[in-house]
Design a protein around this motif. Structure first.
Motif: not given
Lengths: 294, 276
Positions: B93, B95-97, B99-101
């Motif tokens: 979670g 990681f997504a927060l 690196k996600r745009r």
């Protein structure tokens, strides 16, 4: 740059990684908080249950409740004196340790020891030190014919005792962070100041301290939030006493909920504390966002 | 540039004296507990110099025979499980927060901080009412869930900060080589973020290990954790100081090697977290 062909599929993967965490945060953390908010508008009682009444009566009651108002003063005294002592002491020791190099660096490790002691143990250790019949402090002073006053029997004394115990356990936290921040400050600055003829003290207040300011502010805010949540220290050392002299707001919420069974009223006190935390965390999040944009 | 004037030496000596005084403030209470743990009940209320030969291992023996070791085990099980759960769910979670745009990251960061700072009494009241109905009072599952309300927001927030320090190029390079996002996280990003991961794991464990409040409210005799079990030695009539001293040491000892080993990582991570 990410190749555009991948972005839609990748975004789906990112969302797949995100949802277990979101779901868990929702169930374990957000749901209980919503429950607290809902309860605060009812008149739920641990024994009598809920009469069906809904309204803002608990919040109206808060500000007529003298015990609640005085709990805020007690909380503020514990937080203000505690944070001040921890930040000043932690910074002073960090500045001292920063100058020490070579084999005496071991001293850092020793200063950190109290940080490892769990809060309940901290409370019990200091309870023993503040128990006049048992305490070695009293025994040592008695040799010189000095009688140490029993701190835990007066309000000022009991608040002082809790602040001392809290400071003992948490100034290493401040120290560690300030030490890390000091390492990021170039020693050239100090030397330049010395060449300009500034004394060490002046150089510290004019150069080092302003550079440390953002770190100190953040640390102080973090400590402030933690001190609002004091529980084991009060529970173990004073049980809120003498009388109600150390019933800080968080402890008062516990007393109303679990000792007086006024669940709904206790929840409204928790909501009040929660709003406090919301305001401060909003400020920290804003400051963080500014820093990472810059 | 060596200043050897008397004034400078006096100041330096004063500085060292102050450091020594605070070293004493930090260390003497610890020394005191160790002494207390070895004193017999009969000699407890007299100064040590009056009966310097009075030492005993009785306190340690009586703790070993009590329910306290079982409570320590409960603490390990619940703090450990909750930390594992938080890492398992929280790391992807975070990681997504990181690196996600996405546009609305501010709200997520505020929410996580808020959950980390919210007063435990707010979580505990509804949990207690639900647990009573669901039969989760005094169960491992109940306590682990409650601890996860502390550990998960902490893990997500601090791993988010750690992942932010990993350059996006590292992720992109991995993707260019044809690896899936999950593989990139597992093989490249997590090893690179190891200091942060160690610190998050250790601090999250400590968060649960230190807890007193949740355990006080939602456990009874079967799953009581060590911090609450210590209070068994405090009763209205008398306080068993020797046992309390031994228990306090037993509560602290498992933490010391963890802190010593992870100290470097913790400092890096705390510094990063505070600086943003």
């Amino acid at each position: 740059m990410t190749p555009p062909r991948a972005s839609a599929a990748m975004d789906r993967t990112y969302r797949r990684m995100l949802w277990p965490a979101s779901l868990a945060v929702g169930i374990f953390a957000i749901a209980p908080l919503l429950g607290m908010l809902a309860l605060s508008f009812t008149d739920f009682h641990l024994v009598r249950g809920w009469s069906g009444k809904i309204g803002i009566h608990n919040f109206l009651r808060l500000f007529e409740d003298r015990r609640f108002v005085s709990s805020i003063y007690i909380m503020m005294a514990l937080s203000a004196f505690g944070v001040l002592a921890q930040v000043v002491l932690g910074t002073a020791i960090a500045v001292g340790l920063d100058k020490i190099v070579g084999k005496w660096r071991v001293a850092r490790g020793i200063f950190v020891v109290p940080f490892a002691v769990p809060h309940v143990a901290v409370a019990l250790i200091w309870l023993s030190l503040f128990t006049p019949t048992l305490s070695p402090i009293n025994a040592v002073f008695a040799v010189f014919g000095i009688e140490v006053p029993a701190l835990l029997t007066t309000q000022t004394g009991a608040i002082t005792a809790i602040v001392i115990a809290d400071t003992w356990a948490t100034y290493p936290f401040v120290m560690l962070i300030v030490l890390a921040a000091l390492q990021g400050i170039s020693p050239d600055l100090d030397e330049a100041a010395a060449l300009d003829g500034a004394t060490r003290v002046k150089a510290f207040f004019r150069i080092t301290l302003p550079l440390l300011y953002p770190t100190l502010l953040m640390v102080a805010l973090f400590r402030f939030i933690e001190t609002l949540k004091h529980f084991p220290l009060i529970f173990v050392m004073t049980s809120g006493g003498p009388g109600r002299a150390t019933q800080a707001t968080n402890y008062y919420a516990y007393v109303q909920t679990f000792q007086n069974s006024n669940v709904a009223y206790g929840a409204s006190i928790a909501v009040f504390l929660f709003l406090f935390a919301a305001a401060i965390s909003f400020y920290i999040a804003k400051a963080n966002a500014r820093l990472s944009d810059a | 540039m060596r200043d050897t004037s008397t004034a400078f030496r006096v100041k330096k000596a004063l500085g060292y004296a102050m450091m020594l005084a605070f070293l004493g403030f930090s260390l003497l209470p610890v020394v005191w507990v160790v002494l207390l743990s070895l004193r017999p009940a009969t000699a407890l209320f007299e100064p040590i110099w009056e009966s310097p030969a009075a030492w005993t291992l009785d306190n340690i023996r009586s703790i070993a025979r009590s329910d306290f070791p079982a409570a320590l085990l409960n603490s390990f099980i619940t703090a450990g499980s909750s930390t594992l759960l938080a890492l398992l769910v929280g790391v992807p979670g975070a990681f997504a927060l990181s690196k996600r745009r996405a546009s609305n990251k501010f709200f997520a960061s505020w929410l996580l901080l808020l959950l980390r700072m919210a007063p435990p009494v707010g979580f505990v009241i509804p949990l207690f009412l639900v647990y009573v109905r669901a039969g989760l009072i005094d169960t491992y599952a109940g306590l682990i869930f409650a601890y996860t309300s502390l550990t998960l927001p902490f893990v997500v927030w601090s791993m988010w900060t750690s992942f932010n320090q990993i350059p996006d190029e590292l992720v992109e390079a991995g993707l260019m080589d044809g690896a899936s996002l999950g593989r990139v996280l597992w093989r490249i990003v997590i090893p690179a973020a190891r200091p942060g991961l160690v610190a998050a794991g250790v601090l999250s464990f400590l968060l649960a290990w230190n807890d007193f409040f949740f355990s006080l409210i939602i456990t009874r005799s079967d799953t009581t954790t060590a911090p609450v079990a210590v209070m068994n030695f405090v009763s209205y009539a008398s306080v068993d100081w020797g046992a309390i001293a031994v228990a306090s040491i037993a509560l602290t000892l498992p933490i010391v090697p963890i802190i010593v080993l992870a100290n470097k990582y913790i400092v890096q991570s705390l510094g990063g977290a505070v600086k943003g």
